[in-house]
Design a protein around this motif. Structure first.
Motif, PDB file in Angstrom:
ATOM      1  N   LEU A   1       0.827  -1.288  -0.071  1.00 24.19           N
ATOM      2  CA  LEU A   1       0.065   0.122   0.119  1.00 24.19           C
ATOM      3  C   LEU A   1       0.877   1.411   0.012  1.00 24.19           C
ATOM      4  CD1 LEU A   1      -2.814  -0.926   2.391  1.00 24.19           C
ATOM      5  CD2 LEU A   1      -3.017  -0.834  -0.005  1.00 24.19           C
ATOM      6  N   ALA A   2       1.860   1.344   0.729  1.00 20.50           N
ATOM      7  CA  ALA A   2       2.855   2.473   0.920  1.00 20.50           C
ATOM      8  C   ALA A   2       3.522   2.628  -0.472  1.00 20.50           C
ATOM      9  CB  ALA A   2       3.905   2.112   1.998  1.00 20.50           C
ATOM     10  N   GLY A   3       4.010   1.267  -1.195  1.00 16.49           N
ATOM     11  CA  GLY A   3       4.730   1.699  -2.271  1.00 16.49           C
ATOM     12  C   GLY A   3       3.549   2.101  -3.376  1.00 16.49           C
ATOM     13  N   GLY A   4       2.450   1.609  -3.366  1.00 16.17           N
ATOM     14  CA  GLY A   4       1.370   2.059  -4.270  1.00 16.17           C
ATOM     15  C   GLY A   4       0.876   3.510  -4.308  1.00 16.17           C
ATOM     16  N   LEU A   5       0.836   4.048  -3.097  1.00 18.08           N
ATOM     17  CA  LEU A   5       0.664   5.335  -2.797  1.00 18.08           C
ATOM     18  C   LEU A   5       1.847   6.241  -3.297  1.00 18.08           C
ATOM     19  CD1 LEU A   5      -1.047   5.528   0.802  1.00 18.08           C
ATOM     20  CD2 LEU A   5      -2.010   5.977  -1.362  1.00 18.08           C
ATOM     21  N   LYS A   6       2.898   5.949  -2.948  1.00 21.49           N
ATOM     22  CA  LYS A   6       3.936   6.564  -3.496  1.00 21.49           C
ATOM     23  C   LYS A   6       4.115   6.501  -5.018  1.00 21.49           C
ATOM     24  CE  LYS A   6       7.250   6.094   0.316  1.00 21.49           C
ATOM     25  NZ  LYS A   6       7.552   7.491   0.462  1.00 21.49           N
ATOM     26  N   THR A   7       3.905   5.382  -5.617  1.00 26.10           N
ATOM     27  CA  THR A   7       3.720   5.462  -7.191  1.00 26.10           C
ATOM     28  C   THR A   7       2.727   6.309  -7.623  1.00 26.10           C
ATOM     29  OG1 THR A   7       4.294   2.865  -7.026  1.00 26.10           O
ATOM     30  CG2 THR A   7       3.348   3.547  -9.056  1.00 26.10           C
ATOM     31  N   LEU A   8       1.737   6.156  -6.973  1.00 26.97           N
ATOM     32  CA  LEU A   8       0.443   7.272  -7.437  1.00 26.97           C
ATOM     33  C   LEU A   8       1.051   8.521  -7.536  1.00 26.97           C
ATOM     34  CD1 LEU A   8      -2.456   5.859  -6.008  1.00 26.97           C
ATOM     35  CD2 LEU A   8      -1.976   5.717  -8.476  1.00 26.97           C
ATOM     36  N   ASP A   9       1.677   8.897  -6.498  1.00 25.54           N
ATOM     37  CA  ASP A   9       2.396  10.401  -6.456  1.00 25.54           C
ATOM     38  C   ASP A   9       3.474  10.710  -7.435  1.00 25.54           C
ATOM     39  OD1 ASP A   9       0.992  11.043  -4.295  1.00 25.54           O
ATOM     40  OD2 ASP A   9       2.471  10.653  -2.819  1.00 25.54           O
ATOM     41  N   LEU A  10       4.098   9.606  -7.692  1.00 26.32           N
ATOM     42  CA  LEU A  10       5.124   9.649  -8.870  1.00 26.32           C
ATOM     43  C   LEU A  10       4.655   9.854 -10.123  1.00 26.32           C
ATOM     44  CD1 LEU A  10       8.409   9.476  -9.552  1.00 26.32           C
ATOM     45  CD2 LEU A  10       7.975   6.736  -9.592  1.00 26.32           C
ATOM     46  N   ILE A  11       3.583   9.146 -10.399  1.00 27.35           N
ATOM     47  CA  ILE A  11       2.729   9.530 -11.752  1.00 27.35           C
ATOM     48  C   ILE A  11       2.290  10.679 -12.105  1.00 27.35           C
ATOM     49  CG2 ILE A  11       0.776   8.530 -13.140  1.00 27.35           C
ATOM     50  CD1 ILE A  11       1.195   5.551 -11.818  1.00 27.35           C
ATOM     51  N   LYS A  12       1.808  10.988 -10.942  1.00 27.61           N
ATOM     52  CA  LYS A  12       1.155  12.695 -10.887  1.00 27.61           C
ATOM     53  C   LYS A  12       2.578  13.639 -11.009  1.00 27.61           C
ATOM     54  CE  LYS A  12      -2.705  11.747  -7.955  1.00 27.61           C
ATOM     55  NZ  LYS A  12      -3.216  11.616  -6.582  1.00 27.61           N
ATOM     56  N   SER A  13       3.565  13.145 -10.739  1.00 27.59           N
ATOM     57  CA  SER A  13       4.825  14.183 -10.485  1.00 27.59           C
ATOM     58  C   SER A  13       5.361  14.395 -12.297  1.00 27.59           C
ATOM     59  CB  SER A  13       5.942  13.557  -9.761  1.00 27.59           C
ATOM     60  OG  SER A  13       7.161  14.445 -10.007  1.00 27.59           O
ATOM     61  N   SER A  14       5.754  15.387 -12.531  1.00 28.83           N
ATOM     62  CA  SER A  14       6.193  15.960 -13.841  1.00 28.83           C
ATOM     63  C   SER A  14       7.713  15.627 -13.655  1.00 28.83           C
ATOM     64  CB  SER A  14       5.834  17.109 -14.037  1.00 28.83           C
ATOM     65  OG  SER A  14       6.132  18.057 -13.241  1.00 28.83           O
ATOM     66  N   ASN A  15       8.546  15.130 -12.715  1.00 25.47           N
ATOM     67  CA  ASN A  15       9.827  15.167 -12.695  1.00 25.47           C
ATOM     68  C   ASN A  15      10.405  14.012 -13.460  1.00 25.47           C
ATOM     69  OD1 ASN A  15       9.992  17.241 -10.727  1.00 25.47           O
ATOM     70  ND2 ASN A  15       9.832  15.600  -8.832  1.00 25.47           N
ATOM     71  N   HIS A  16      11.577  14.274 -13.897  1.00 25.71           N
ATOM     72  CA  HIS A  16      12.418  13.170 -14.698  1.00 25.71           C
ATOM     73  C   HIS A  16      12.511  12.053 -13.963  1.00 25.71           C
ATOM     74  CE1 HIS A  16      15.016  11.209 -17.644  1.00 25.71           C
ATOM     75  NE2 HIS A  16      15.818  11.050 -16.555  1.00 25.71           N
ATOM     76  N   ILE A  17      12.309  10.781 -14.504  1.00 25.21           N
ATOM     77  CA  ILE A  17      12.577   9.503 -13.816  1.00 25.21           C
ATOM     78  C   ILE A  17      14.009   8.837 -14.431  1.00 25.21           C
ATOM     79  CG2 ILE A  17      11.836   7.296 -13.275  1.00 25.21           C
ATOM     80  CD1 ILE A  17       9.028   8.333 -13.561  1.00 25.21           C
ATOM     81  N   ALA A  18      14.953   8.696 -13.429  1.00 26.09           N
ATOM     82  CA  ALA A  18      16.026   8.099 -13.892  1.00 26.09           C
ATOM     83  C   ALA A  18      15.964   6.673 -13.569  1.00 26.09           C
ATOM     84  CB  ALA A  18      17.425   8.786 -13.110  1.00 26.09           C
ATOM     85  N   TRP A  19      15.794   5.919 -14.820  1.00 28.46           N
ATOM     86  CA  TRP A  19      15.339   4.537 -14.833  1.00 28.46           C
ATOM     87  C   TRP A  19      16.608   3.585 -14.163  1.00 28.46           C
ATOM     88  CZ3 TRP A  19      10.692   3.359 -14.058  1.00 28.46           C
ATOM     89  CH2 TRP A  19       9.553   4.286 -14.698  1.00 28.46           C
ATOM     90  N   ASP A  20      17.824   3.921 -14.835  1.00 30.73           N
ATOM     91  CA  ASP A  20      18.906   3.253 -14.302  1.00 30.73           C
ATOM     92  C   ASP A  20      19.070   3.324 -12.722  1.00 30.73           C
ATOM     93  OD1 ASP A  20      19.510   6.226 -14.211  1.00 30.73           O
ATOM     94  OD2 ASP A  20      21.455   5.761 -15.074  1.00 30.73           O
ATOM     95  N   GLU A  21      18.642   4.543 -12.123  1.00 32.33           N
ATOM     96  CA  GLU A  21      18.792   4.467 -10.614  1.00 32.33           C
ATOM     97  C   GLU A  21      17.669   3.726  -9.984  1.00 32.33           C
ATOM     98  OE1 GLU A  21      18.706   8.562  -9.522  1.00 32.33           O
ATOM     99  OE2 GLU A  21      20.385   9.097 -10.604  1.00 32.33           O
ATOM    100  N   ILE A  22      16.445   3.684 -10.696  1.00 32.24           N
ATOM    101  CA  ILE A  22      15.497   3.026 -10.087  1.00 32.24           C
ATOM    102  C   ILE A  22      15.880   1.606 -10.170  1.00 32.24           C
ATOM    103  CG2 ILE A  22      12.963   2.021 -10.572  1.00 32.24           C
ATOM    104  CD1 ILE A  22      13.066   4.973  -9.414  1.00 32.24           C
ATOM    105  N   GLY A  23      16.495   1.189 -11.281  1.00 32.33           N
ATOM    106  CA  GLY A  23      16.435  -0.275 -11.409  1.00 32.33           C
ATOM    107  C   GLY A  23      17.665  -0.881 -10.463  1.00 32.33           C
TER     108      GLY A  23
END
Length: 264
Positions: free
Chosen positions: A197-219
């Motif tokens: 649930l916590a990860g899901g809420l953070k994911t929703l916040d991330l989707i709403k955000s316009s910030n650039h996502i560094a997928w290499d850092e994520i992985g």
């Protein structure tokens, strides 16, 4: 973020998520020590996903059996195997869900100060010590819906930074007379829907955000936090029947003192 920051923060999250030492306290202290900027929402999501995958992998056989028993109990309309434990985990998650829903904004505003984190780290460390003195012999067969709700209320307190989700749920289970192994097992099972649930809420916040996502850092964050969390849980469960919680209590008191030194 540079590679060192990614590795260190992912390791900190992975190791501290399931030990009774408060991951939030560490994630406040470590960046301050190294002078790092906030790691950002995307990285928070990554390390949460990593720890969730770790606990799912560790309990994969157990979860498979629990799901099978639960589905059979629904079809047969009676308890089957460990189906009651699934209900216990479900009901035990409700208090944290409600508390998070109604108190999240207040916690973010008023409870994230270093003083609060230092105080809760020390206070709930002492509670863990006292609870460990009352360790009993009850096992998972003794976990009722009522007991799950009581432990769930304790888990809800972990939304306050510094409390430690695993620490407070293990403490409550110990106070209710359960063995260390059972207390840790139920704490970890109870963590699955909460982390989801916590990860899901953070994911929703991330989707709403316009910030650039560094997928290499994520992985990399997912990988390191997941592997470290899995190894940590495996080691913890192999030792818990042979050791007390005192080392974690001492560490929490030391950590609280360090937080006070750095921030107060």
């Amino acid at each position: 973020m540079d590679i060192i920051q990614i590795i260190v923060l992912a390791l900190v999250q992975g190791v501290s998520e399931f030990l009774p030492i408060s991951s939030s306290a560490h994630l406040v202290l470590v960046p301050e020590i190294f002078g790092w900027d906030d790691q950002g929402l995307a990285f928070d999501v990554a390390v949460h996903v990593g720890t969730l995958l770790a606990i799912l992998f560790y309990f994969k056989d157990r979860i498979s059996k629990l799901v099978g028993d639960f589905l059979s109990s629904i079809i047969k309309r009676k308890n089957v195997g460990e189906s009651m434990l699934v209900w216990a985990v479900g009901f035990g998650t409700i208090p944290a869900g409600l508390f998070g829903l109604f108190a999240k904004d207040h916690i973010e505003t008023y409870a994230r100060s270093p003083l609060v984190i230092a105080a809760t780290t020390i206070i709930f460390g002492i509670i863990l010590y006292l609870a460990d003195k009352r360790v009993g012999f009850k096992n998972e067969a003794n976990i009722t819906i009522k007991i799950a709700l009581i432990i769930g209320v304790a888990q809800a307190l972990a939304l306050i930074p510094g409390v430690s989700r695993s620490g407070v749920t293990i403490s409550m289970a110990l106070l209710l007379g359960f063995s260390r192994i059972t207390s840790a097992n139920f704490s970890f099972l109870l963590s699955i829907p909460v982390i989801f649930l916590a990860g899901g809420l953070k994911t929703l916040d991330l989707i709403k955000s316009s910030n650039h996502i560094a997928w290499d850092e994520i992985g990399l964050g997912v990988l390191i936090s997941g592997v470290s969390a899995y190894l940590c849980v495996k080691l913890f469960m192999s030792l818990i029947s042979r050791m007390s919680m005192t080392p974690f209590v001492i560490y929490r008191l030391f950590l609280g003192a360090i937080l006070i030194y750095f921030f107060i």
